[in-house]
Design an enzyme around this catalytic site. Structure first.
Site, short mmCIF file in Angstrom:
data_model
loop_
_atom_site.label_atom_id
_atom_site.label_comp_id
_atom_site.label_asym_id
_atom_site.label_seq_id
_atom_site.Cartn_x
_atom_site.Cartn_y
_atom_site.Cartn_z
N SER A 137 87.73 1.96 44.12
CA SER A 137 89.19 2.02 43.70
C SER A 137 89.96 1.41 44.83
CB SER A 137 89.74 3.32 42.96
OG SER A 137 90.89 2.74 42.99
N TYR A 188 93.42 -5.36 42.70
CA TYR A 188 95.12 -6.60 41.71
C TYR A 188 95.56 -6.92 42.52
CZ TYR A 188 95.60 -1.17 39.37
OH TYR A 188 95.37 -0.44 38.62
N THR A 197 91.46 -5.64 37.90
CA THR A 197 92.37 -4.94 36.86
C THR A 197 93.38 -5.57 35.99
OG1 THR A 197 91.40 -2.73 37.96
CG2 THR A 197 93.40 -2.93 35.96
N LYS A 206 88.16 -5.81 34.24
CA LYS A 206 88.82 -4.83 33.76
C LYS A 206 90.30 -4.27 33.41
CE LYS A 206 88.90 0.83 35.22
NZ LYS A 206 90.36 0.77 35.66
N HIS A 221 92.40 1.92 30.46
CA HIS A 221 93.14 2.83 31.49
C HIS A 221 93.52 3.31 31.29
CE1 HIS A 221 94.55 0.68 35.34
NE2 HIS A 221 95.24 1.82 35.24
C1 LIG Z 1 95.09 9.10 38.72
C2 LIG Z 1 94.41 8.20 38.42
C3 LIG Z 1 94.69 6.81 38.42
C4 LIG Z 1 93.92 5.45 38.60
N1 LIG Z 1 93.57 4.67 39.90
C5 LIG Z 1 93.31 2.90 38.83
C6 LIG Z 1 93.34 2.25 39.89
O1 LIG Z 1 93.27 2.42 41.45
N2 LIG Z 1 92.62 1.39 39.15
C7 LIG Z 1 92.08 0.67 38.48
O2 LIG Z 1 91.47 -0.14 37.32
N3 LIG Z 1 92.33 2.24 37.55
C8 LIG Z 1 92.79 3.70 38.08
N4 LIG Z 1 92.79 3.93 37.14
C9 LIG Z 1 92.31 4.37 35.00
C10 LIG Z 1 90.74 4.36 35.28
O3 LIG Z 1 89.81 3.65 36.49
C11 LIG Z 1 90.03 4.16 34.25
O4 LIG Z 1 90.51 3.19 33.20
C12 LIG Z 1 90.66 5.60 33.05
O5 LIG Z 1 90.19 6.51 34.06
C13 LIG Z 1 89.95 5.58 31.28
O6 LIG Z 1 88.39 5.66 31.83
P1 LIG Z 1 87.93 4.18 31.36
O7 LIG Z 1 88.15 3.03 31.79
O8 LIG Z 1 85.76 4.59 31.44
O9 LIG Z 1 88.03 4.45 29.31
C14 LIG Z 1 93.29 5.65 37.44
C15 LIG Z 1 93.59 6.88 36.27
C16 LIG Z 1 93.99 7.60 36.27
C17 LIG Z 1 93.75 8.97 35.79
#
Ligand SMILES: Cc1cc2nc3c(=O)[nH]c(=O)nc-3n(C[C@H](O)[C@H](O)[C@H](O)COP(=O)(O)O)c2cc1C
Length: 169
Positions: free
Chosen positions: A4, A27, A53, A126, A150
């Site tokens: 990430s 990003y 993303t 993504k 997300h």
């Molecule tokens: C605390 C937290 C931080 C996250 N940070 C990022 C991030 O930095 N970049 C990103 O693309 N998604 C981030 N996400 C989203 C997750 O990558 C992911 O898309 C989300 O948990 C849902 O899972 P899925 O995409 O498999 O459905 C974050 C989610 C949470 C809960």
């Protein structure tokens, strides 16, 4: 694994301590040079793909974060690139201010072109939720898409990921 952008470990540190195939999640910042620097660091540290993303050019309205004046952990990968020091939480979430100040809300397919022009690594998008966008992604020459909403943290009423998988597939 996908590292990430928000990781609290540096790109270099992760590369040095992990043999797994690593992708780097990116990003698009208002200052394109910030994104470009992160891409170069991922490349030179053996990351095999860039995961861009695309569903977060503006932060969703996260009311609990605003109410609680949420402060995101430090982002060591941004040290020397973007200063987070002047972001206070007096009237809300630090994350809101940070995203508003730094990320480019005008993110578009042109940025995918731009990203392709600065790296030869495969690019994945993504945050794709429709067949139409998946098709456009293929036309734009990306290597893959990650179907995701997300975690429902962006838009109310975004469809559940599972419910759009069949359409995208
Ligand atoms: C605390 C937290 C931080 C996250 N940070 C990022 C991030 O930095 N970049 C990103 O693309 N998604 C981030 N996400 C989203 C997750 O990558 C992911 O898309 C989300 O948990 C849902 O899972 P899925 O995409 O498999 O459905 C974050 C989610 C949470 C809960």
């Amino acid at each position: 694994m996908v590292l990430s952008f928000s990781s609290n470990c540096r790109i270099e540190e992760v590369a040095a301590s992990c043999d797994a195939i690593r992708f780097y999640q990116l990003y698009v910042f208002k200052k394109r040079a910030v994104s470009a620097t992160l891409v170069r660091r991922a490349e030179s540290n053996g990351f095999k793909a860039i995961v861009l993303t695309v569903d977060n050019p503006m932060l969703g309205r996260r009311e609990r974060d605003i109410r609680n004046k949420m402060v995101a952990p430090a982002k060591p990968n941004l040290e020397g690139l973007i200063s987070l020091e002047n972001l206070d939480t007096t009237d809300g979430s630090q994350l809101v201010k940070y995203v508003r100040d730094t990320m480019d809300p005008s993110l578009s397919w042109k940025d995918v072109e731009w990203l392709k022009s600065i790296t030869s690594l495969p690019i994945l998008l993504k945050g794709i939720l429709t067949a139409e966008d998946a098709r456009k992604a293929v036309e734009a020459g990306v290597a893959g898409v990650i179907v995701s909403n997300h975690g429902g943290r962006q838009l109310d009423y975004a469809p559940a990921t599972i419910s759009v998988l069949e359409e995208v597939y």
